[in-house]
Enzyme design. Structure first.
Site, PDB file in Angstrom:
ATOM      1  N   TYR A   1      -3.715  16.124   2.066  1.00  0.00           N
ATOM      2  CA  TYR A   1      -4.290  14.784   2.151  1.00  0.00           C
ATOM      3  C   TYR A   1      -3.260  13.845   2.760  1.00  0.00           C
ATOM      4  O   TYR A   1      -2.184  13.654   2.208  1.00  0.00           O
ATOM      5  CB  TYR A   1      -4.683  14.346   0.739  1.00  0.00           C
ATOM      6  CG  TYR A   1      -5.504  13.082   0.596  1.00  0.00           C
ATOM      7  CD1 TYR A   1      -5.838  12.278   1.669  1.00  0.00           C
ATOM      8  CD2 TYR A   1      -5.933  12.691  -0.656  1.00  0.00           C
ATOM      9  CE1 TYR A   1      -6.589  11.138   1.508  1.00  0.00           C
ATOM     10  CE2 TYR A   1      -6.693  11.549  -0.840  1.00  0.00           C
ATOM     11  CZ  TYR A   1      -7.014  10.768   0.249  1.00  0.00           C
ATOM     12  OH  TYR A   1      -7.760   9.636   0.081  1.00  0.00           O
TER      13      TYR A   1
ATOM     14  N   TYR B   1       0.840  -1.199   0.000  1.00  0.00           N
ATOM     15  CA  TYR B   1       0.000   0.000   0.000  1.00  0.00           C
ATOM     16  C   TYR B   1       0.876   1.251   0.000  1.00  0.00           C
ATOM     17  O   TYR B   1       0.661   2.174  -0.782  1.00  0.00           O
ATOM     18  CB  TYR B   1      -0.924   0.002   1.223  1.00  0.00           C
ATOM     19  CG  TYR B   1      -1.908   1.139   1.243  1.00  0.00           C
ATOM     20  CD1 TYR B   1      -3.136   1.032   0.611  1.00  0.00           C
ATOM     21  CD2 TYR B   1      -1.606   2.339   1.886  1.00  0.00           C
ATOM     22  CE1 TYR B   1      -4.051   2.077   0.623  1.00  0.00           C
ATOM     23  CE2 TYR B   1      -2.504   3.387   1.892  1.00  0.00           C
ATOM     24  CZ  TYR B   1      -3.725   3.252   1.273  1.00  0.00           C
ATOM     25  OH  TYR B   1      -4.619   4.300   1.273  1.00  0.00           O
TER      26      TYR B   1
ATOM     27  N   HIS C   1       1.369   4.159  -3.024  1.00  0.00           N
ATOM     28  CA  HIS C   1       1.103   5.575  -2.786  1.00  0.00           C
ATOM     29  C   HIS C   1       2.366   6.430  -2.903  1.00  0.00           C
ATOM     30  O   HIS C   1       2.277   7.612  -3.226  1.00  0.00           O
ATOM     31  CB  HIS C   1       0.422   5.782  -1.431  1.00  0.00           C
ATOM     32  CG  HIS C   1      -1.047   5.505  -1.492  1.00  0.00           C
ATOM     33  ND1 HIS C   1      -1.552   4.225  -1.523  1.00  0.00           N
ATOM     34  CD2 HIS C   1      -2.112   6.341  -1.575  1.00  0.00           C
ATOM     35  CE1 HIS C   1      -2.861   4.294  -1.601  1.00  0.00           C
ATOM     36  NE2 HIS C   1      -3.234   5.559  -1.646  1.00  0.00           N
TER      37      HIS C   1
ATOM     38  N   TRP D   1      -7.636   3.497 -10.631  1.00  0.00           N
ATOM     39  CA  TRP D   1      -6.906   3.426  -9.354  1.00  0.00           C
ATOM     40  C   TRP D   1      -7.593   2.442  -8.410  1.00  0.00           C
ATOM     41  O   TRP D   1      -6.937   1.623  -7.772  1.00  0.00           O
ATOM     42  CB  TRP D   1      -6.791   4.809  -8.719  1.00  0.00           C
ATOM     43  CG  TRP D   1      -6.055   4.819  -7.421  1.00  0.00           C
ATOM     44  CD1 TRP D   1      -6.600   4.833  -6.162  1.00  0.00           C
ATOM     45  CD2 TRP D   1      -4.637   4.797  -7.220  1.00  0.00           C
ATOM     46  NE1 TRP D   1      -5.614   4.832  -5.203  1.00  0.00           N
ATOM     47  CE2 TRP D   1      -4.400   4.809  -5.832  1.00  0.00           C
ATOM     48  CE3 TRP D   1      -3.557   4.775  -8.087  1.00  0.00           C
ATOM     49  CZ2 TRP D   1      -3.119   4.794  -5.284  1.00  0.00           C
ATOM     50  CZ3 TRP D   1      -2.274   4.765  -7.540  1.00  0.00           C
ATOM     51  CH2 TRP D   1      -2.071   4.778  -6.163  1.00  0.00           C
ATOM     52  N   TRP D   2      -8.923   2.536  -8.319  1.00  0.00           N
ATOM     53  CA  TRP D   2      -9.657   1.607  -7.448  1.00  0.00           C
ATOM     54  C   TRP D   2      -9.394   0.156  -7.853  1.00  0.00           C
ATOM     55  O   TRP D   2      -9.157  -0.695  -6.995  1.00  0.00           O
ATOM     56  CB  TRP D   2     -11.148   1.889  -7.494  1.00  0.00           C
ATOM     57  CG  TRP D   2     -11.589   3.118  -6.751  1.00  0.00           C
ATOM     58  CD1 TRP D   2     -10.864   3.889  -5.889  1.00  0.00           C
ATOM     59  CD2 TRP D   2     -12.886   3.716  -6.809  1.00  0.00           C
ATOM     60  NE1 TRP D   2     -11.626   4.930  -5.414  1.00  0.00           N
ATOM     61  CE2 TRP D   2     -12.865   4.840  -5.962  1.00  0.00           C
ATOM     62  CE3 TRP D   2     -14.051   3.413  -7.511  1.00  0.00           C
ATOM     63  CZ2 TRP D   2     -13.978   5.658  -5.788  1.00  0.00           C
ATOM     64  CZ3 TRP D   2     -15.161   4.216  -7.331  1.00  0.00           C
ATOM     65  CH2 TRP D   2     -15.125   5.339  -6.477  1.00  0.00           C
TER      66      TRP D   2
END
Length: 102
Positions: free
Chosen positions: A40, A17, A21, A74-75
């Site tokens: 963010y 993960y 990112h 992306w999902w």
């Protein structure tokens, strides 16, 4: 407006993960910025695999951009390492603010 939400990471996927990112697609980052999303951050509670996201919004929420092709891509890219809905969007729980120190 600052908002927060929680998501769930699948066990053993924290490193992947973070890696994904760390190399977030430039077109996705630009889409977020263009839609008023800034400051963010995503944090991980390693004991529960809970992701805690906080973002400043002056327009859309990142969760509201699911109709765009880049967010859908992306999902799908993230679906193997997160708990997701049938459309591959992350299962997301809004978190109400209960304290703020300015």
């Amino acid at each position: 407006m600052k908002v927060a939400f929680a998501m769930k990471l699948k066990p053993g996927c924290a490193d992947e993960y973070k890696k994904r990112h760390d190399t977030i697609w430039p077109e996705l980052a630009q889409l977020l910025k263009d839609n008023g999303i800034s400051d963010y951050s995503i944090f991980l509670d390693e004991s529960s695999n809970t992701l805690f996201a906080v973002q400043q919004q002056s327009g859309s929420s990142s969760q509201d951009l699911g109709s765009t092709a880049i967010v859908q891509k992306w999902w799908a890219y993230m679906a193997d390492i997160m708990e997701t809905n049938p459309d591959h969007s992350p299962v997301s729980t809004p978190l109400p603010q209960v304290f703020h120190l300015d």
